[in-house]
Enzyme design. Structure first.
Site, PDB file in Angstrom:
ATOM      1  N   ASP A   9       0.814  -1.223   0.000  1.00  0.00           N
ATOM      2  CA  ASP A   9       0.000   0.000   0.000  1.00  0.00           C
ATOM      3  C   ASP A   9       0.851   1.279   0.000  1.00  0.00           C
ATOM      4  OD1 ASP A   9      -1.271  -2.315   1.072  1.00  0.00           O
ATOM      5  OD2 ASP A   9      -2.894  -1.100   1.912  1.00  0.00           O
ATOM      6  N   GLU A  52      -4.395   1.736  -2.721  1.00  0.00           N
ATOM      7  CA  GLU A  52      -5.645   2.162  -2.072  1.00  0.00           C
ATOM      8  C   GLU A  52      -5.503   3.367  -1.154  1.00  0.00           C
ATOM      9  OE1 GLU A  52      -7.596  -0.104   0.848  1.00  0.00           O
ATOM     10  OE2 GLU A  52      -5.875  -0.084   2.184  1.00  0.00           O
ATOM     11  N   ASN A  53      -4.264   3.670  -0.710  1.00  0.00           N
ATOM     12  CA  ASN A  53      -4.075   4.818   0.188  1.00  0.00           C
ATOM     13  C   ASN A  53      -3.212   5.906  -0.453  1.00  0.00           C
ATOM     14  OD1 ASN A  53      -3.639   2.108   2.143  1.00  0.00           O
ATOM     15  ND2 ASN A  53      -5.265   3.500   2.760  1.00  0.00           N
ATOM     16  N   ASN A  87     -10.198  -1.905   0.836  1.00  0.00           N
ATOM     17  CA  ASN A  87     -11.380  -1.295   1.433  1.00  0.00           C
ATOM     18  C   ASN A  87     -11.454   0.220   1.209  1.00  0.00           C
ATOM     19  OD1 ASN A  87      -9.057  -1.668   3.230  1.00  0.00           O
ATOM     20  ND2 ASN A  87     -10.227  -0.499   4.708  1.00  0.00           N
ATOM     21  N   HIS A  88     -10.325   0.865   0.875  1.00  0.00           N
ATOM     22  CA  HIS A  88     -10.345   2.325   0.647  1.00  0.00           C
ATOM     23  C   HIS A  88     -10.550   2.712  -0.817  1.00  0.00           C
ATOM     24  CE1 HIS A  88      -9.508   3.643   4.707  1.00  0.00           C
ATOM     25  NE2 HIS A  88      -8.557   2.730   4.807  1.00  0.00           N
ATOM     26  N   HIS A 120      -6.331  -8.674   0.546  1.00  0.00           N
ATOM     27  CA  HIS A 120      -6.304  -7.454   1.342  1.00  0.00           C
ATOM     28  C   HIS A 120      -7.126  -7.716   2.593  1.00  0.00           C
ATOM     29  CE1 HIS A 120      -5.521  -3.117   1.467  1.00  0.00           C
ATOM     30  NE2 HIS A 120      -6.686  -3.021   2.085  1.00  0.00           N
ATOM     31  N   HIS A 129      -2.863  -4.592   3.438  1.00  0.00           N
ATOM     32  CA  HIS A 129      -3.837  -3.910   4.310  1.00  0.00           C
ATOM     33  C   HIS A 129      -3.301  -3.552   5.691  1.00  0.00           C
ATOM     34  CE1 HIS A 129      -7.620  -2.633   6.161  1.00  0.00           C
ATOM     35  NE2 HIS A 129      -7.432  -3.517   7.117  1.00  0.00           N
ATOM     36  N   HIS A 141      -0.246  -2.814   6.441  1.00  0.00           N
ATOM     37  CA  HIS A 141       0.849  -1.852   6.217  1.00  0.00           C
ATOM     38  C   HIS A 141       2.127  -2.241   6.956  1.00  0.00           C
ATOM     39  CE1 HIS A 141      -2.308   1.537   5.238  1.00  0.00           C
ATOM     40  NE2 HIS A 141      -2.474   0.446   4.523  1.00  0.00           N
TER      41      HIS A 141
END
Ligand SMILES: [Fe+2]
Ligand SMILES: [Fe+2]
Length: 270
Positions: free
Chosen positions: A8, A39-40, A67-68, A153, A178, A180
């Site tokens: 991520d 995603e981030n 999820n983001h 994830h 996910h 991190h």
């Protein structure tokens, strides 16, 4: 075939590190295909089309998420024209975009990339195991695809390890994202699937999972949110794995952690 996967990307520090250093990293590692979880990437929350394009220009062949994925609302629209951005496979039918894609790598091989969300300590979703089973049955390793990469994830280490074990021998690699936080268990499973519970992040490790430390500490102690989460803005460390597969079988020969930048925990001079 050599596949580079990066965890991520967290905000501008992660983005800048990847955009500046991926071209050199890709060449040094002789990677045929690069997958990054994005995603981030936009301020810690979601991804914009411009950032997606910047990552593509830097050498990312496919971008996975989690999820983001919808935190930047535009993603609901631009994912329709950017087939190399994947959203989780096990969202309900009718969700925009795709959770899997078959792409041609630099060496001419075809790689199936699958992005799926876990369900433990996360929002309820369709069964990730059944969702992956459907994709892999439709495009099996060695017949439909020369290599298969699954980005699972998920929060729970057990769920990620279970997905790795369940598809051992049928995917080239199963890589967790996910949390991190990179785990130290990169290995080739008995059936020939390269696995790691979490690839880690591309972000500032002088942080709480990539975010500035103050607000997370306040929320854990006072239990009252007082500001938004914001990415930690120090120099980013790039974290991921390099997987080498056997061109004949598509199974893994090796998996090695990749680190580029400050050693984790080095902090900054005060
Ligand atoms: Fe993330
Ligand atoms: Fe996530």
């Amino acid at each position: 075939m050599r596949i580079l996967f990066l965890g991520d990307i967290i905000g501008r520090p992660g983005r800048n590190a990847v955009c500046e250093r991926l071209p050199g990293l890709r060449e040094r590692l002789a990677a045929d295909f690069v997958v990054i979880n994005g995603e981030n990437a936009a301020g810690g929350f979601g991804i914009t089309e411009q950032i997606f394009q910047d990552l593509r220009d830097a050498g990312a062949d496919a971008i996975t998420s989690g999820n983001h994925i919808w935190d930047q609302r535009d993603a609901l629209v631009f994912i329709g024209r950017q087939s190399r951005l994947l959203r989780p496979l096990n969202y309900p039918p009718g969700t925009p975009g795709a959770g899997a894609g078959l792409f041609r790598a630099a060496n001419g091989a075809e790689i199936l990339v699958i992005n799926v969300l876990g369900r433990i300590f996360m929002d309820p979703l369709d069964d990730p195991f059944q969702a992956v089973e459907r994709e892999i049955s439709a495009c099996p390793l060695g017949r439909g695809a020369d290599a298969i990469l699954i980005d699972i994830h998920a929060e729970a280490t057990s769920e990620k390890q279970a997905l790795g074990a369940a598809f051992d021998g049928r995917a080239s690699t199963v890589i967790g994202t996910h949390t991190h936080v990179p785990t130290a268990d990169a290995r080739v499973l008995p059936g020939g699937t390269a696995f790691i519970t979490d690839a880690g992040m591309c972000g500032d490790f002088d942080s709480i999972i990539g975010m500035d430390k103050n607000e997370p500490i306040r929320r854990f102690t006072a239990r009252i949110p007082s500001s938004r989460f914001a990415p930690a803005m120090g120099p980013a460390t790039i974290c991921g794995v390099l997987v080498e597969t056997d061109d004949a079988t598509g199974l893994a020969l090796s998996i090695e952690p990749v680190r580029d930048g400050a050693p984790l925990g080095a902090g900054r001079p005060r």
